[in-house]
Structure formats: C-alpha cells, structure tokens
Design an enzyme around this catalytic site. Structure first.
Site, mmCIF file in Angstrom:
data_model
loop_
_atom_site.group_PDB
_atom_site.id
_atom_site.type_symbol
_atom_site.label_atom_id
_atom_site.label_comp_id
_atom_site.label_asym_id
_atom_site.label_seq_id
_atom_site.Cartn_x
_atom_site.Cartn_y
_atom_site.Cartn_z
ATOM 1 N N SER A 22 0.899 -1.343 0.001
ATOM 2 C CA SER A 22 -0.098 -0.028 -0.063
ATOM 3 C C SER A 22 0.848 1.373 -0.098
ATOM 4 O O SER A 22 0.307 2.540 -0.057
ATOM 5 C CB SER A 22 -0.798 -0.016 1.193
ATOM 6 O OG SER A 22 -0.217 -0.195 2.289
ATOM 7 N N ASN A 110 -1.856 -2.450 13.333
ATOM 8 C CA ASN A 110 -3.207 -2.238 13.439
ATOM 9 C C ASN A 110 -3.641 -0.896 14.215
ATOM 10 O O ASN A 110 -4.613 -0.175 13.814
ATOM 11 C CB ASN A 110 -3.936 -3.405 13.895
ATOM 12 C CG ASN A 110 -3.869 -4.665 13.266
ATOM 13 O OD1 ASN A 110 -3.278 -4.456 12.301
ATOM 14 N ND2 ASN A 110 -4.120 -5.813 13.660
ATOM 15 N N THR A 155 -39.966 26.952 -9.283
ATOM 16 C CA THR A 155 -40.302 25.346 -8.821
ATOM 17 C C THR A 155 -40.591 24.852 -9.966
ATOM 18 O O THR A 155 -40.997 25.417 -11.018
ATOM 19 C CB THR A 155 -41.493 25.633 -7.771
ATOM 20 O OG1 THR A 155 -42.740 26.088 -8.492
ATOM 21 C CG2 THR A 155 -41.241 26.312 -6.717
ATOM 22 N N HIS A 156 -40.215 23.358 -9.946
ATOM 23 C CA HIS A 156 -40.643 22.458 -11.286
ATOM 24 C C HIS A 156 -39.748 23.366 -12.514
ATOM 25 O O HIS A 156 -40.262 23.081 -13.779
ATOM 26 C CB HIS A 156 -41.942 22.480 -11.569
ATOM 27 C CG HIS A 156 -42.790 22.021 -10.538
ATOM 28 N ND1 HIS A 156 -42.769 21.023 -9.905
ATOM 29 C CD2 HIS A 156 -43.427 22.783 -9.501
ATOM 30 C CE1 HIS A 156 -43.670 20.825 -8.929
ATOM 31 N NE2 HIS A 156 -43.948 21.970 -8.507
ATOM 32 N N SER A 277 -14.831 25.616 -27.663
ATOM 33 C CA SER A 277 -14.897 24.313 -28.357
ATOM 34 C C SER A 277 -13.833 24.366 -29.496
ATOM 35 O O SER A 277 -13.441 25.341 -29.988
ATOM 36 C CB SER A 277 -16.315 24.496 -29.054
ATOM 37 O OG SER A 277 -16.469 23.465 -30.132
ATOM 38 N N LYS A 283 -18.392 29.352 -29.069
ATOM 39 C CA LYS A 283 -18.715 28.714 -27.943
ATOM 40 C C LYS A 283 -17.881 29.162 -26.672
ATOM 41 O O LYS A 283 -16.669 29.329 -26.844
ATOM 42 C CB LYS A 283 -18.971 27.293 -27.820
ATOM 43 C CG LYS A 283 -20.072 26.677 -28.860
ATOM 44 C CD LYS A 283 -20.547 25.475 -28.785
ATOM 45 C CE LYS A 283 -21.094 25.259 -27.494
ATOM 46 N NZ LYS A 283 -21.431 23.720 -27.203
ATOM 47 N N ASN A 285 -17.747 27.326 -22.975
ATOM 48 C CA ASN A 285 -18.532 26.367 -22.182
ATOM 49 C C ASN A 285 -18.081 26.527 -20.611
ATOM 50 O O ASN A 285 -17.218 26.714 -20.205
ATOM 51 C CB ASN A 285 -18.030 24.935 -22.861
ATOM 52 C CG ASN A 285 -18.385 24.912 -24.066
ATOM 53 O OD1 ASN A 285 -19.356 25.264 -24.676
ATOM 54 N ND2 ASN A 285 -17.466 24.226 -24.810
ATOM 55 N N GLU A 290 -19.590 22.236 -14.818
ATOM 56 C CA GLU A 290 -19.916 20.959 -15.030
ATOM 57 C C GLU A 290 -18.897 19.855 -14.656
ATOM 58 O O GLU A 290 -19.399 18.742 -14.350
ATOM 59 C CB GLU A 290 -19.629 20.665 -16.883
ATOM 60 C CG GLU A 290 -20.830 21.549 -17.564
ATOM 61 C CD GLU A 290 -20.690 21.594 -18.877
ATOM 62 O OE1 GLU A 290 -21.506 21.808 -19.639
ATOM 63 O OE2 GLU A 290 -19.672 21.229 -19.592
ATOM 64 N N TYR A 317 -9.335 -6.261 13.256
ATOM 65 C CA TYR A 317 -8.491 -5.770 11.811
ATOM 66 C C TYR A 317 -8.704 -6.897 10.804
ATOM 67 O O TYR A 317 -8.556 -8.111 11.000
ATOM 68 C CB TYR A 317 -7.248 -5.273 12.206
ATOM 69 C CG TYR A 317 -6.521 -4.950 10.611
ATOM 70 C CD1 TYR A 317 -6.803 -3.791 10.362
ATOM 71 C CD2 TYR A 317 -5.925 -5.908 9.924
ATOM 72 C CE1 TYR A 317 -6.108 -3.295 9.185
ATOM 73 C CE2 TYR A 317 -5.487 -5.601 8.630
ATOM 74 C CZ TYR A 317 -5.444 -4.300 8.294
ATOM 75 O OH TYR A 317 -4.869 -3.597 7.378
ATOM 76 N N GLN A 322 -7.339 -1.976 4.451
ATOM 77 C CA GLN A 322 -6.558 -1.109 3.558
ATOM 78 C C GLN A 322 -7.385 -0.255 2.432
ATOM 79 O O GLN A 322 -6.722 0.739 2.130
ATOM 80 C CB GLN A 322 -5.516 -2.226 3.169
ATOM 81 C CG GLN A 322 -4.403 -1.584 2.435
ATOM 82 C CD GLN A 322 -3.166 -2.330 2.301
ATOM 83 O OE1 GLN A 322 -2.359 -2.714 3.138
ATOM 84 N NE2 GLN A 322 -3.205 -2.825 1.023
ATOM 85 N N LYS A 325 -8.246 3.792 2.353
ATOM 86 C CA LYS A 325 -7.735 5.085 1.871
ATOM 87 C C LYS A 325 -8.002 5.596 0.666
ATOM 88 O O LYS A 325 -7.950 7.027 0.513
ATOM 89 C CB LYS A 325 -6.105 4.733 2.057
ATOM 90 C CG LYS A 325 -5.876 4.573 3.684
ATOM 91 C CD LYS A 325 -4.266 4.001 3.996
ATOM 92 C CE LYS A 325 -4.261 3.167 5.151
ATOM 93 N NZ LYS A 325 -4.934 1.971 5.299
HETATM 94 N N1 ARG Z 1 -1.314 -1.239 5.014
HETATM 95 C C1 ARG Z 1 -1.930 -1.767 6.447
HETATM 96 C C2 ARG Z 1 -3.253 -0.992 6.193
HETATM 97 O O1 ARG Z 1 -3.323 -0.115 5.538
HETATM 98 C C3 ARG Z 1 -1.566 -1.615 7.623
HETATM 99 C C4 ARG Z 1 -2.114 -2.256 8.709
HETATM 100 C C5 ARG Z 1 -1.453 -3.708 8.389
HETATM 101 N N2 ARG Z 1 -1.911 -4.601 9.565
HETATM 102 C C6 ARG Z 1 -1.936 -6.151 9.309
HETATM 103 N N3 ARG Z 1 -2.268 -6.829 10.219
HETATM 104 N N4 ARG Z 1 -1.441 -6.608 8.211
HETATM 105 O O2 ARG Z 1 -4.320 -1.359 6.643
#
Ligand code: ARG
Length: 459
Positions: A22, A110, A155-156, A277, A283, A285, A290, A317, A322, A325
């Site tokens: 990660s 964790n 409205t509408h 455009s 144009k 835009n 948008e 956990y 993971q 993120k």
């Molecule tokens: N890269 C992991 C995450 O984002 C870190 C935690 C990993 N923990 C584990 N027990 N493998 O969640």
C-alpha cells in the site's frame, strides 16, 4: 524488507506483493506515521522499555526522517516497502541500527494505521474547513453585491415568484454553513486516539494512553481496543460530509449552468473558468461548473464503496480495511478542489440585471399577488385562485402581463378589482410583503447577510 519474515520460508510472489503493498498510496500518511512514532517512543520510554538516552536518539532520527520526507513525500512512494509503517521503521533502522528495532514493542500496525489515518483526517479537515469558509465568504460578498438584483425564482423549473440574486446566493451559503458545522462535528467525534490498542486486545505494557493521546494532539484515548482497531467511522463520516457538500456544490453548479445557458443568459461566466470548443468558434462552455457537477459522482462512489467494504467485516482488523484510503484520499481531494473552484467561478461573474429582471416580470409570477388581493376584498382563497387562473389564461391569449390588463378586463373575472390592484402587482411590492424571517424582502435579505457575516467573523 518485510516486517514479518521469520514465519516464512518462501519469498512472496511479486504479483501478490504488488497486490498487497500500500506504500504507493499510504505514503501520504508519512508525516503522521513519524509523529505517531515519536509519541510511541516517548510512551515506551516512560514505562522503561527504552532508556532516556535511547529515546533522545530515536527522537533525533525520527526528526531527521520527518525533515527528509517533508521535502518530497512523493519520492518515497516507489521505495518498494510494503506500506508506510514498514518504510518508516526500515528508515529508522538505517539511521540508528538495532535501536530502531525496539520501537515496535507493544505496538501493532493495526493501532498504528488507525492512529495515522485519524491524524491525517484531522489535518485534512482543517484544510477543508478553510476552503468551505472561503466559499462562504465569497457567497456572502456576492449576496451583498446583488442583494436587490431581482431574478425569477423557480419551482419545477417554471418561473414561480420573484427572488433576488442575493437571496439565491445566501441559500447556498446556508448549505455550506451547515457543511462547515457538520465537518466540525465530525472532527470532534474522531478526536480519540487508538494507539496503545495494539493488534486487537490492547498493549501488554502499562502505557498511560490518555497522556499519549494528548501528546499526539487528541482529546483522549479510545476506550475499547477491539473497536479502536476496527473503527473507520471517521472515514465514513468524512465521506458522507463530502458527499452532502458535493450535492450542494453540484446543485449550485447546475443552477449556474442553467442561468448561463443561451436561453436564459442571466449570467456571464469569466474567461478564467470557461473553455472553448475545438470546432465551434462562438462557444464558451461552463466546464468548471460541469466538472463540479460531474465529480460529485466519484465522491458518492467512494462513500458507497467504503460502506460496502465495512458492512460485513468481523471484528477486529482485516486487510479489507486497507481499502479505506484510496477512496477517502480521492474524495477529499476532489471535494477540496471543487470548493476552491466554486469560489473561483464567482470571481468575475457578471449578472445581467436587465435580463433577470425581465424574466422575473414575465411568466405571470405575480399571479399569487392578484389572488391575495382578491382575498383582501373578501373572496375566499380557493375561489380567488380559480379567478386568477382564468385571468391568466385570458392574459396569455392577449399576450400581456397581468399588470397591463385594464380594470375593465380584470372585471370580466371579478368585479372586486379596482385601480388599487396595480401597485400590488409590482415586483417591489411582491418582495416587500415577504418580510417574515427568511423571506425575500430586502430587509430580510440584508439581515440574513449581516447574520452570516457575524457568524463568519467569529471563526
Ligand atoms: N497497510 C495496512 C493498512 O493500511 C496496515 C495495517 C496492516 N496490518 C496487518 N495486520 N496486516 O491497513
């Protein structure tokens, strides 16, 4: 290079490694991981796991690493480590040798990742609050400038009753004001520190977790270790704050796109936020708007994705987590960019006052006033509504607005109509009558603006 080699005799398949790692995205938590490690080093020194001299050495090395990483955080993303926690630990061992290997005592990735992510969220919330505040200020200024610029209210998507551009701008300002408070609430709720919960059952050392929490800038430590390492409510909450606010941004964008259309031509957007455009030279835009409208989709997608990921996860956990993120990072980046872009759109916007006024006067948007007038002459509202309906049909046929009908013409539908009907059909009178709190009388609009300016000045 991995943190867990002892139990294994075979190298990980490179395809699995790429799938599992990660660092390419969690490198964004580098600063928080180092700060969390500084807090942890101090906590384990306090219970005698490392000596004070060792603490000084670790702090020094972590400080050096912080400086290096802050210069160019992206540079670490392809360093080949499993995640940001592995990267920081390996870098520390590079600097201080075996001492670096002591830092992880009593800690797990964790509780480490849960802490890092909360620290990251807290920092990001502060940036986002700044962007919402900026947009609110922009809208209040727009409202101030155009507080009495009459435009049609819909409205509408049918012209209903006149409002002013200032009243419209304040409507959105109210929405962003709630977004700001919602985000503040989320910040308060996430202000508890999971560090010291270890893998799931709590750390085996007598750490003063509340003190550790405070050292890291949290109000207090979390109360349950299982919950601490499994809780991603703060991720869901930020995604839902972002989603609700993106609904507001998208609706505002849509209103402005309609007002900017060739048919309405109520506003003209600045060259700074429009594009041309490649084919049609005439144009201009509304791309910024948008894109704001379009980008709402990916933010809602991240919220749905995270809800789905978490929904059937057993405690505590699981690696599924993971996945918290990338969606969060993308959604908050997107929200931030859209808030800033929305504020930019109002720089140099031109409201075409005559066009909006003419539109507000058309479309029989003073019909309700005529009904109220008849009520004031003793006709029950339901009957008055019917009489006005017939009068409007007649006026449409004649191609005239209501105020251009003669008294004799009005009298075809009700003999109660006299000369005193004309002032009440004027826009000024329509606005002035709506003087209860929140209405479109100019006094109410001014007081709403004044209230908001005062609110914003308190921040
Ligand atoms: N890269 C992991 C995450 O984002 C870190 C935690 C990993 N923990 C584990 N027990 N493998 O969640």
């Amino acid at each position: 290079m991995a943190l867990w080699g002892g139990r294994f005799t075979q190298e990980a398949d490179v395809r699995f490694k790429n799938f599992n790692d990660s660092l390419v995205f969690d490198y964004r938590m580098a600063i928080q991981d180092i700060e969390g490690s500084m807090g942890w080093a101090k906590a384990i020194a306090e219970v005698g796991i490392i000596t004070n001299e060792e603490l000084v050495q670790l702090e020094q090395a972590l400080k050096e690493l912080l400086d290096e990483v802050s210069k160019d955080p992206e540079s670490i993303k392809n360093a080949g480590h499993e995640d940001i926690h592995s990267y920081v630990e390996a870098s520390l061992i590079n600097k201080v040798g075996d001492l670096g290997k002591k830092l992880h005592t009593g800690r797990s990735r964790n509780d480490q990742v849960a802490t890092d992510l909360k620290l990251w969220c807290k920092a990001q919330v502060k940036v986002l609050l700044g962007s919402i505040n900026n947009l609110e200020n922009t809208l209040v200024n727009v409202a101030d400038q155009y507080f009495d610029t009459v435009m049609p209210g819909y409205t509408h998507l049918q012209r209903a009753q006149p409002v002013t551009f200032g009243h419209w701008a304040m409507a959105y300002c109210e929405m962003f004001h709630r977004d700001y408070k919602r985000l503040q609430n989320a910040l308060e709720l996430m202000d508890t520190c999971p560090l010291g919960s270890a893998a799931l059952a709590g750390t085996a050392y007598p750490i003063n977790r509340d003190k550790l929490a405070q050292d890291l800038g949290f109000k207090t430590a979390t109360r349950n270790s299982l919950d601490s390492v499994s809780d991603r409510d703060h991720v869901l909450e930020l995604l839902s704050c972002a989603s609700i606010s993106m609904v507001h941004l998208s609706r505002m964008a849509e209103d402005l796109i309609i007002y900017n259309s060739g048919e309405a031509a109520f506003v003209e957007l600045s060259d700074k936020v429009t594009s041309g455009s490649s084919l049609m030279p005439q144009k201009k835009n509304p791309d910024a708007l948008e894109l704001i409208r379009g980008k709402s989709g990916r933010v809602f997608g991240s919220l749905t994705g995270m809800l789905t990921t978490l929904k059937a996860l057993p405690l505590a956990y699981n690696k599924d987590m993971q996945e918290d993120k990338e969606g969060l990072f993308d959604a908050l980046d997107t929200w931030h960019d859209c808030l800033d872009m929305a504020a930019l759109v109002f720089e140099g916007i031109i409201i075409r006052k005559e066009r909006v006024l003419a539109a507000a006067k058309g479309g029989y948007s003073n019909a309700t006033e005529l009904a109220d007038y008849l009520v004031s002459k003793g006709i029950p509202f339901r009957e008055a509504h019917h009489i006005v309906g017939e009068t409007v049909v007649y006026a449409i046929k004649e191609g005239k607005p209501l105020e251009d009908l003669s008294v004799a013409e009005f009298k075809k539908f009700s003999d109660k109509v006299e000369d005193d009907v004309y002032p009440i059909l004027q826009i000024e009178s329509i606005l002035a009558k709506r003087c209860a709190k929140g209405g479109v009388s100019l006094e109410q609009i001014k007081s709403a603006i004044a209230f908001m300016k005062n609110e914003l000045s308190k921040r």
